[in-house]
Design an enzyme around this catalytic site. Sequence first.
Site, short mmCIF file in Angstrom:
data_model
loop_
_atom_site.label_atom_id
_atom_site.label_comp_id
_atom_site.label_asym_id
_atom_site.label_seq_id
_atom_site.Cartn_x
_atom_site.Cartn_y
_atom_site.Cartn_z
N HIS A 47 57.54 59.48 30.56
CA HIS A 47 58.09 60.09 31.78
C HIS A 47 59.29 59.33 32.31
O HIS A 47 59.36 58.10 32.24
CB HIS A 47 57.02 60.28 32.85
CG HIS A 47 56.43 59.01 33.43
ND1 HIS A 47 56.96 58.39 34.53
CD2 HIS A 47 55.34 58.28 33.08
CE1 HIS A 47 56.22 57.33 34.83
NE2 HIS A 47 55.24 57.25 33.96
N ASP A 50 57.47 51.02 34.42
CA ASP A 50 56.64 52.22 34.29
C ASP A 50 57.51 53.40 34.73
O ASP A 50 57.74 53.57 35.92
CB ASP A 50 55.41 52.06 35.18
CG ASP A 50 54.57 53.32 35.29
OD1 ASP A 50 54.78 54.25 34.49
OD2 ASP A 50 53.71 53.37 36.20
N ASP A 60 52.80 54.97 27.84
CA ASP A 60 52.86 54.52 29.23
C ASP A 60 52.47 53.04 29.29
O ASP A 60 52.39 52.38 28.25
CB ASP A 60 51.93 55.37 30.11
CG ASP A 60 52.51 55.63 31.49
OD1 ASP A 60 52.95 54.66 32.13
OD2 ASP A 60 52.49 56.79 31.94
N GLU A 92 55.50 62.80 36.42
CA GLU A 92 54.22 62.17 36.09
C GLU A 92 53.68 61.38 37.27
O GLU A 92 52.47 61.36 37.53
CB GLU A 92 54.39 61.26 34.87
CG GLU A 92 53.07 60.77 34.28
CD GLU A 92 52.53 59.50 34.93
OE1 GLU A 92 51.34 59.18 34.70
OE2 GLU A 92 53.28 58.84 35.68
N GLU A 93 54.56 60.71 38.02
CA GLU A 93 54.10 59.84 39.11
C GLU A 93 53.48 60.63 40.26
O GLU A 93 52.79 60.05 41.10
CB GLU A 93 55.26 58.99 39.64
CG GLU A 93 55.78 57.95 38.66
CD GLU A 93 54.78 56.84 38.36
OE1 GLU A 93 53.64 56.90 38.87
OE2 GLU A 93 55.12 55.90 37.61
N HIS A 104 53.10 49.16 39.24
CA HIS A 104 53.41 49.77 40.54
C HIS A 104 53.69 48.73 41.62
O HIS A 104 53.63 49.04 42.81
CB HIS A 104 52.30 50.73 41.00
CG HIS A 104 52.32 52.03 40.27
ND1 HIS A 104 51.73 53.17 40.77
CD2 HIS A 104 52.85 52.40 39.07
CE1 HIS A 104 51.90 54.17 39.93
NE2 HIS A 104 52.56 53.72 38.88
#
Length: 344
Positions: free
Chosen positions: A61, A179, A234, A213-214, A314
Amino acid sequence: MEQLQELLRIPSPSGYTDQVVTYVKSQLDELGLEVELTRRGAIRAVLRGRDETIQRAVVGHLDTLGCIVKSLKENGRIELLPIGFWSARFAEGARVTLLADTGRSYRGTIVPLKASGHVYNEEIDQMPVGWGYVELRLDERVHSPGDLMALGIHVGDHVAVDSAPEITDSGYICARHLDDKAAVAAMLTAARAVAQSGRKPPTTIYLLFTISEEVGVGASHVLHGDASELVSVDNGTMAPGQNTCEFGVTIAMMDSSGPFDYHLSRHMATLCREFAIEHSRDVFRYYRSDAAAALEAGNDIRTALVCFGLDASHGHERVHADSLAALAKLLYAYITTPPAKPLT
């Protein structure tokens, strides 16, 4: 590494991904691949195989975490809400760019409501953690909502958080948004290696790049044709109690959506052994990927998840270059070798 740095320079919070989509499409065009965009802006690229009746897919992504303007405050500061799931703890002190509808952008910093020890003394250590306790301080002469609106700033504007990458002599990459831009860099590297080798894959391979995606949508809308397998690429979570491989590839056996396909997951592990790729297996409790979105959309497809090792996902993220090299090698092996067994 050059590919990753280029990706990290491009702001792409979920909902504001046109620029990164244009860049990745240009990279795929240079490789001579068939490329198309979905209506929403996700990318499908095709590596034609010797047997086009069997189709497989690899997905990463392009969207990242970020913020959106919730309200214009009376003091000229801006209230924010997160795009994607991440803690305001990691937002404090972040340099950001507010992306206005006019095409102009404005620089600023996310600061706590009580940001000065000279003013608030010990109260700066007593504030709770949460998005209601931080605000965006723009580097502009703004002291009211009217000042902000005069600049073309409105509720709903996107705010991109600086990636601020640093590459150390020891091979670590420290940055926000690894990410999933680290995975995208590995996918593009594998695709370039296949194209330059002149080898035609045994089956047709779709390279998919999603843009939401997030926020949980991901690969729900990008699949087409009759792909039998989907390998999601990922991050793997580095933390006590996890078994993620810091310098190799991690094959996820289950995440919060349930176990991944038994046969495909073990096929990825077999490829790691055959090609001498350092790897481990792990299980993630609070995690989902493009694979979950693809299944929830009703696709009858086998899924697996392969990961690079990421510390502080994150948050203040870090990956080692060896992990990305191992991941690219595994993707190349997957693309250029037959499926584990005939698919129906």
